[in-house]
Motif scaffolding. Structure first.
Motif, PDB file in Angstrom:
ATOM      1  N   GLU A 227       0.830  -1.193   0.000  1.00 39.02           N
ATOM      2  CA  GLU A 227       0.000   0.000   0.000  1.00 39.02           C
ATOM      3  C   GLU A 227       0.871   1.253   0.000  1.00 39.02           C
ATOM      4  O   GLU A 227       1.929   1.295   0.626  1.00 39.02           O
ATOM      5  CB  GLU A 227      -0.921   0.009   1.226  1.00 39.02           C
ATOM      6  CG  GLU A 227      -1.942  -1.125   1.234  1.00 39.02           C
ATOM      7  CD  GLU A 227      -2.891  -1.030   2.408  1.00 39.02           C
ATOM      8  OE1 GLU A 227      -2.725  -0.075   3.212  1.00 39.02           O
ATOM      9  OE2 GLU A 227      -3.791  -1.877   2.527  1.00 39.02           O
ATOM     10  N   PHE A 228       0.368   2.281  -0.702  1.00 38.03           N
ATOM     11  CA  PHE A 228       1.063   3.573  -0.772  1.00 38.03           C
ATOM     12  C   PHE A 228       0.045   4.669  -0.507  1.00 38.03           C
ATOM     13  O   PHE A 228      -1.109   4.583  -0.958  1.00 38.03           O
ATOM     14  CB  PHE A 228       1.705   3.785  -2.147  1.00 38.03           C
ATOM     15  CG  PHE A 228       2.739   2.748  -2.510  1.00 38.03           C
ATOM     16  CD1 PHE A 228       4.085   2.976  -2.256  1.00 38.03           C
ATOM     17  CD2 PHE A 228       2.372   1.549  -3.110  1.00 38.03           C
ATOM     18  CE1 PHE A 228       5.037   2.031  -2.599  1.00 38.03           C
ATOM     19  CE2 PHE A 228       3.304   0.597  -3.449  1.00 38.03           C
ATOM     20  CZ  PHE A 228       4.648   0.835  -3.189  1.00 38.03           C
ATOM     21  N   SER A 229       0.454   5.706   0.208  1.00 39.33           N
ATOM     22  CA  SER A 229      -0.406   6.851   0.440  1.00 39.33           C
ATOM     23  C   SER A 229      -0.216   7.852  -0.693  1.00 39.33           C
ATOM     24  O   SER A 229       0.656   7.690  -1.558  1.00 39.33           O
ATOM     25  CB  SER A 229      -0.081   7.505   1.787  1.00 39.33           C
ATOM     26  OG  SER A 229       1.209   8.091   1.750  1.00 39.33           O
ATOM     27  N   GLU A 230      -1.039   8.921  -0.674  1.00 39.03           N
ATOM     28  CA  GLU A 230      -0.955   9.918  -1.733  1.00 39.03           C
ATOM     29  C   GLU A 230       0.358  10.698  -1.676  1.00 39.03           C
ATOM     30  O   GLU A 230       0.787  11.267  -2.680  1.00 39.03           O
ATOM     31  CB  GLU A 230      -2.150  10.875  -1.622  1.00 39.03           C
ATOM     32  CG  GLU A 230      -3.496  10.216  -1.909  1.00 39.03           C
ATOM     33  CD  GLU A 230      -4.649  11.191  -1.829  1.00 39.03           C
ATOM     34  OE1 GLU A 230      -4.437  12.307  -1.313  1.00 39.03           O
ATOM     35  OE2 GLU A 230      -5.751  10.855  -2.285  1.00 39.03           O
ATOM     36  N   THR A 231       0.973  10.731  -0.504  1.00 34.03           N
ATOM     37  CA  THR A 231       2.236  11.467  -0.372  1.00 34.03           C
ATOM     38  C   THR A 231       3.452  10.617  -0.730  1.00 34.03           C
ATOM     39  O   THR A 231       4.557  11.150  -0.859  1.00 34.03           O
ATOM     40  CB  THR A 231       2.386  11.984   1.069  1.00 34.03           C
ATOM     41  OG1 THR A 231       2.334  10.867   1.983  1.00 34.03           O
ATOM     42  CG2 THR A 231       1.269  12.963   1.404  1.00 34.03           C
ATOM     43  N   ASP A 232       3.252   9.304  -0.886  1.00 30.48           N
ATOM     44  CA  ASP A 232       4.367   8.428  -1.256  1.00 30.48           C
ATOM     45  C   ASP A 232       4.632   8.507  -2.752  1.00 30.48           C
ATOM     46  O   ASP A 232       3.754   8.896  -3.547  1.00 30.48           O
ATOM     47  CB  ASP A 232       4.063   6.979  -0.867  1.00 30.48           C
ATOM     48  CG  ASP A 232       3.949   6.799   0.636  1.00 30.48           C
ATOM     49  OD1 ASP A 232       4.574   7.598   1.362  1.00 30.48           O
ATOM     50  OD2 ASP A 232       3.240   5.870   1.073  1.00 30.48           O
ATOM     51  N   SER A 233       5.823   8.112  -3.130  1.00 30.91           N
ATOM     52  CA  SER A 233       6.152   7.993  -4.553  1.00 30.91           C
ATOM     53  C   SER A 233       5.598   6.660  -5.044  1.00 30.91           C
ATOM     54  O   SER A 233       5.983   5.595  -4.549  1.00 30.91           O
ATOM     55  CB  SER A 233       7.671   8.042  -4.744  1.00 30.91           C
ATOM     56  OG  SER A 233       8.187   9.290  -4.338  1.00 30.91           O
ATOM     57  N   LEU A 234       4.687   6.737  -5.981  1.00 32.61           N
ATOM     58  CA  LEU A 234       4.065   5.510  -6.490  1.00 32.61           C
ATOM     59  C   LEU A 234       5.061   4.728  -7.332  1.00 32.61           C
ATOM     60  O   LEU A 234       5.872   5.308  -8.054  1.00 32.61           O
ATOM     61  CB  LEU A 234       2.822   5.859  -7.313  1.00 32.61           C
ATOM     62  CG  LEU A 234       1.709   6.599  -6.551  1.00 32.61           C
ATOM     63  CD1 LEU A 234       0.536   6.880  -7.482  1.00 32.61           C
ATOM     64  CD2 LEU A 234       1.256   5.800  -5.340  1.00 32.61           C
ATOM     65  N   PRO A 235       5.016   3.405  -7.242  1.00 32.32           N
ATOM     66  CA  PRO A 235       5.977   2.581  -7.986  1.00 32.32           C
ATOM     67  C   PRO A 235       5.752   2.656  -9.487  1.00 32.32           C
ATOM     68  O   PRO A 235       4.635   2.900  -9.963  1.00 32.32           O
ATOM     69  CB  PRO A 235       5.705   1.169  -7.456  1.00 32.32           C
ATOM     70  CG  PRO A 235       4.304   1.206  -6.978  1.00 32.32           C
ATOM     71  CD  PRO A 235       4.083   2.586  -6.452  1.00 32.32           C
ATOM     72  N   ASP A 236       6.812   2.425 -10.222  1.00 30.45           N
ATOM     73  CA  ASP A 236       6.769   2.467 -11.682  1.00 30.45           C
ATOM     74  C   ASP A 236       6.346   1.101 -12.201  1.00 30.45           C
ATOM     75  O   ASP A 236       6.918   0.066 -11.818  1.00 30.45           O
ATOM     76  CB  ASP A 236       8.149   2.846 -12.232  1.00 30.45           C
ATOM     77  CG  ASP A 236       8.090   3.199 -13.719  1.00 30.45           C
ATOM     78  OD1 ASP A 236       7.080   2.850 -14.373  1.00 30.45           O
ATOM     79  OD2 ASP A 236       9.050   3.818 -14.207  1.00 30.45           O
ATOM     80  N   GLU A 237       5.335   1.082 -13.064  1.00 30.49           N
ATOM     81  CA  GLU A 237       4.837  -0.188 -13.572  1.00 30.49           C
ATOM     82  C   GLU A 237       5.848  -0.868 -14.491  1.00 30.49           C
ATOM     83  O   GLU A 237       5.745  -2.076 -14.739  1.00 30.49           O
ATOM     84  CB  GLU A 237       3.507   0.019 -14.305  1.00 30.49           C
ATOM     85  CG  GLU A 237       2.384   0.478 -13.374  1.00 30.49           C
ATOM     86  CD  GLU A 237       1.032   0.460 -14.055  1.00 30.49           C
ATOM     87  OE1 GLU A 237       0.974   0.061 -15.236  1.00 30.49           O
ATOM     88  OE2 GLU A 237       0.040   0.843 -13.409  1.00 30.49           O
ATOM     89  N   THR A 238       6.816  -0.102 -15.002  1.00 31.76           N
ATOM     90  CA  THR A 238       7.864  -0.730 -15.815  1.00 31.76           C
ATOM     91  C   THR A 238       8.789  -1.608 -14.966  1.00 31.76           C
ATOM     92  O   THR A 238       9.513  -2.433 -15.504  1.00 31.76           O
ATOM     93  CB  THR A 238       8.690   0.355 -16.534  1.00 31.76           C
ATOM     94  OG1 THR A 238       9.271   1.231 -15.553  1.00 31.76           O
ATOM     95  CG2 THR A 238       7.814   1.151 -17.478  1.00 31.76           C
ATOM     96  N   ASP A 239       8.727  -1.424 -13.651  1.00 37.50           N
ATOM     97  CA  ASP A 239       9.528  -2.255 -12.748  1.00 37.50           C
ATOM     98  C   ASP A 239       8.787  -3.506 -12.301  1.00 37.50           C
ATOM     99  O   ASP A 239       9.263  -4.233 -11.423  1.00 37.50           O
ATOM    100  CB  ASP A 239       9.935  -1.447 -11.507  1.00 37.50           C
ATOM    101  CG  ASP A 239      10.872  -0.287 -11.853  1.00 37.50           C
ATOM    102  OD1 ASP A 239      11.576  -0.399 -12.868  1.00 37.50           O
ATOM    103  OD2 ASP A 239      10.877   0.708 -11.106  1.00 37.50           O
ATOM    104  N   GLY A 240       7.639  -3.759 -12.895  1.00 38.80           N
ATOM    105  CA  GLY A 240       6.893  -4.971 -12.569  1.00 38.80           C
ATOM    106  C   GLY A 240       5.732  -4.772 -11.625  1.00 38.80           C
ATOM    107  O   GLY A 240       5.023  -5.723 -11.304  1.00 38.80           O
ATOM    108  N   TRP A 241       5.516  -3.537 -11.155  1.00 40.44           N
ATOM    109  CA  TRP A 241       4.402  -3.266 -10.256  1.00 40.44           C
ATOM    110  C   TRP A 241       3.110  -3.108 -11.061  1.00 40.44           C
ATOM    111  O   TRP A 241       3.101  -2.526 -12.133  1.00 40.44           O
ATOM    112  CB  TRP A 241       4.655  -1.997  -9.447  1.00 40.44           C
ATOM    113  CG  TRP A 241       5.730  -2.151  -8.408  1.00 40.44           C
ATOM    114  CD1 TRP A 241       7.045  -1.818  -8.539  1.00 40.44           C
ATOM    115  CD2 TRP A 241       5.571  -2.702  -7.103  1.00 40.44           C
ATOM    116  NE1 TRP A 241       7.731  -2.121  -7.390  1.00 40.44           N
ATOM    117  CE2 TRP A 241       6.837  -2.665  -6.482  1.00 40.44           C
ATOM    118  CE3 TRP A 241       4.496  -3.225  -6.388  1.00 40.44           C
ATOM    119  CZ2 TRP A 241       7.057  -3.130  -5.191  1.00 40.44           C
ATOM    120  CZ3 TRP A 241       4.707  -3.666  -5.097  1.00 40.44           C
ATOM    121  CH2 TRP A 241       5.963  -3.627  -4.513  1.00 40.44           C
ATOM    122  N   THR A 242       2.008  -3.629 -10.517  1.00 41.20           N
ATOM    123  CA  THR A 242       0.695  -3.545 -11.158  1.00 41.20           C
ATOM    124  C   THR A 242      -0.286  -2.887 -10.201  1.00 41.20           C
ATOM    125  O   THR A 242      -0.387  -3.291  -9.029  1.00 41.20           O
ATOM    126  CB  THR A 242       0.176  -4.940 -11.536  1.00 41.20           C
ATOM    127  OG1 THR A 242       1.120  -5.581 -12.395  1.00 41.20           O
ATOM    128  CG2 THR A 242      -1.167  -4.833 -12.250  1.00 41.20           C
TER     129      THR A 242
END
Length: 457
Positions: A227-242
């Motif tokens: 889980e990520f909050s709005e203030t966190d840096s969201l992961p890059d989907e090119t790194d395998g995150w969905t």
């Protein structure tokens, strides 16, 4: 010595204490019946809402029950509450009605105590969307109802009836048919009485007065969710995150649930649920159709022909059409691969979409940003919108839900009024005497006679 009651006692009870008990029982019975009727009606008029609330309960309890059984249970709950309420108000099957009400309260009272203590859901849904009260208020309301039904389980048979015993089965049957009719309309079409934030005539969005809630974003990689909050840096989907889902940081309060009726909170995001496009989508005037799918994964692929046909019809009539769905990115990608939609699809919260329209999928028709009519897709009796016989006017697919409810209610109340009238005509005709016996509500008393009435020996 004559031990039979006097004529006044026959009418009002055997003694003053019995008279008071009977009056108190009448008052308690009518008030309890009204509460049951109101509770059952507000659920029955919106069976989708009742179903969603039951699913919320099952979710927090981690219970996995066959969906069809849950659906039947939702319909049965609405009908049973309404029928018991009507039986109490009309004095039908007095002992059965009292014990049935007691059985329901024996289940509801501990359930609402658990809800009040642990607050698993912000709104118990006891009165649907018509009247929202806090969980503790719901519990104390049920405490009062439990005391009332316990009183009725002892004294209800001593109070009279409004519908004679030989006609009571007709009253129960009419009540059941009425309840089934409004449940069916609410399930297959839309609720005949709309208590949600977006009834016909409401504007679709009023973002200027809405405080946007905070969300947490759920992403998945290699089977692990994070889980990520709005203030966190969201992961890059090119790194395998969905991207999996977006959920509120906290549950809304009762006050916010009440105020949402006056403040529209529909928000639309782009395909990846990253950019808010609400103002851009609803900025242009004119006619618009919103295809609402709050549970995209449950929408049958067989409906895509009708949906795409609806889009072709809308385009040919200068009507803009969009899709608003609640789904993960994977489910949305699969839907687009299978249905090949030409209309733009935006993402939104499932709760908001369920408030906008009942059904999965559902259709909402707007004119200059104002809701004109809503319907489930399957209730629009057109398989191919490109057929030459299909109406050109979008208003041809609307219904006057309020008129349907008024006419159905008038028919039901007329039937019950006739049953009450026949019952009292029968009492007036036969109650004073029947052979040599007086007739009361609960027992038959021998006719009082005096020595002066006896023939001379």
């Amino acid at each position: 010595m004559n031990n039979y009651p006097s004529s006044g006692q026959r009418i009002w009870g055997l003694d003053p204490q019995s008279r008071i008990i009977r009056i108190v029982t009448w008052i308690i019975r009518e008030l309890t019946g009204i509460v049951f009727i109101f509770s059952g009606f507000t659920k029955a008029v919106d069976p989708w809402g009742t179903l969603y609330k039951i699913q919320d309960y099952l979710g927090v309890m981690h219970l996995d029950i066959w969906p069809s059984l849950v659906k039947v249970g939702a319909f049965a709950l609405c009908a049973v509450e309404f029928i018991i309420g009507a039986m109490l108000c009309f004095g039908s099957f007095r002992r059965t009605a009292a014990w049935a009400a007691t059985a329901i309260m024996c289940f509801m009272l501990p359930l609402t105590l658990w809800i009040a203590l642990y607050n698993p859901v912000p709104d118990c849904g006891c009165f649907g969307d018509a009247f929202i009260i806090s969980n503790w208020a719901t519990f104390w309301k049920n405490v009062a109802l439990m005391a009332a039904v316990l009183w009725l389980s002892v004294f209800n048979r001593h109070a009279g009836w409004l519908i004679a015993p030989y006609l009571q089965w007709l009253g129960v049957l009419s009540t059941a048919l009425f309840c089934m009719a409004i449940e069916g309309a609410g399930y297959f079409y839309q609720p005949l009485l709309d208590f949600r934030p977006y009834p016909a005539g409401a504007t679709i969005s009023d973002s200027s007065s809405v405080e946007e809630p905070e969300y947490r974003f759920i992403y998945e990689k290699d089977g692990i969710k994070k889980e990520f909050s709005e203030t966190d840096s969201l992961p890059d989907e090119t790194d395998g995150w969905t991207f999996v889902d977006r959920v509120p940081m906290s549950q809304p309060s009762v006050e916010s649930l009440v105020s949402v009726r006056h403040e529209k909170s529909l928000r639309l995001w782009d395909h990846d649920a990253e950019e808010d496009v609400t103002d851009d989508v609803f900025s242009e005037p004119g006619d618009m159709i919103i295809l609402v799918m709050p549970e995209l994964e449950k929408v049958s692929i067989a409906s895509t022909w009708k949906i795409n046909s609806l889009y072709s019809w809308a385009s040919s009539h200068d009507i803009n059409m969009i899709g608003a769905v609640a789904a993960s990115k994977e489910d949305l990608d699969n839907w687009e691969d299978l249905s090949m939609p030409e209309y733009p699809i935006y993402t939104s919260e499932d709760t908001t979409l369920k408030e906008l329209a009942r059904g999965n999928p559902a259709v909402v028709f707007l004119r200059n940003g104002v809701v004109i009519w809503k319907s489930t897709l399957r209730s629009i009796n057109v398989d191919d919108f490109q057929d030459s016989a299909t109406a050109d006017n979008p208003m041809a697919f609307s219904r006057n839900d309020r008129a349907i409810l008024i006419n159905t209610s008038a028919l039901y109340l007329s039937i019950m009024a006739c049953l009450i009238t026949f019952s009292f005509l029968f009492r007036m005709r036969f109650a004073p005497k029947r052979g040599n016996r007086f007739i009361r509500d609960d027992k038959v008393l021998p006719e009082e006679s005096s020595s002066s009435d006896k023939p001379a020996q």
